[in-house]
Design a protein around this motif. Sequence first.
Motif, PDB file in Angstrom:
ATOM      1  N   GLY A  37       2.673  -3.040 -10.249  1.00  0.00           N
ATOM      2  CA  GLY A  37       1.460  -2.771 -11.030  1.00  0.00           C
ATOM      3  C   GLY A  37       1.376  -3.652 -12.261  1.00  0.00           C
TER       4      GLY A  37
ATOM      5  N   THR B  99       0.832  -1.200   0.000  1.00  0.00           N
ATOM      6  CA  THR B  99       0.000   0.000   0.000  1.00  0.00           C
ATOM      7  C   THR B  99       0.865   1.249   0.000  1.00  0.00           C
TER       8      THR B  99
ATOM      9  N   LEU C 169       2.383   1.820  -3.467  1.00  0.00           N
ATOM     10  CA  LEU C 169       1.440   2.175  -4.524  1.00  0.00           C
ATOM     11  C   LEU C 169       0.692   3.476  -4.287  1.00  0.00           C
TER      12      LEU C 169
ATOM     13  N   ASP D 236      -2.160  -5.367  -6.244  1.00  0.00           N
ATOM     14  CA  ASP D 236      -2.669  -4.191  -5.553  1.00  0.00           C
ATOM     15  C   ASP D 236      -3.112  -4.648  -4.174  1.00  0.00           C
TER      16      ASP D 236
END
Length: 101
Positions: free
Chosen positions: A88, A22, A25, A93
């Motif tokens: 990605g 997290t 990203l 994700d």
Amino acid sequence: MPDQPDRTAPAHVSGRHRDTLTQILQHPVSHNIEWRKAIALLEEVGTVVEEHDGRFKVTVGGETEVFNRPHGKDLTEQQVVDLRRMLGRAGLDPKSAGKED
């Protein structure tokens, strides 16, 4: 039925690694992501090999990058950008990576 991305990395990422995912990203780029946590995440979702020159060869989802250990304990901004791209492209994700919990 929801679309499932084609992954070459594991779909499941443990909770502690999901937090690091997290951080990597999120926008804007976080400047306090620890190198050791990033390496632990990458070992879970891909392959990390420390080369004889101290560089780290990281493969995730068929893509390979070579990283230098940062001078401090945290990733550099460019390393975060490079990892964000790799993760990605591998279809990882935080939400879908933890759906098996």
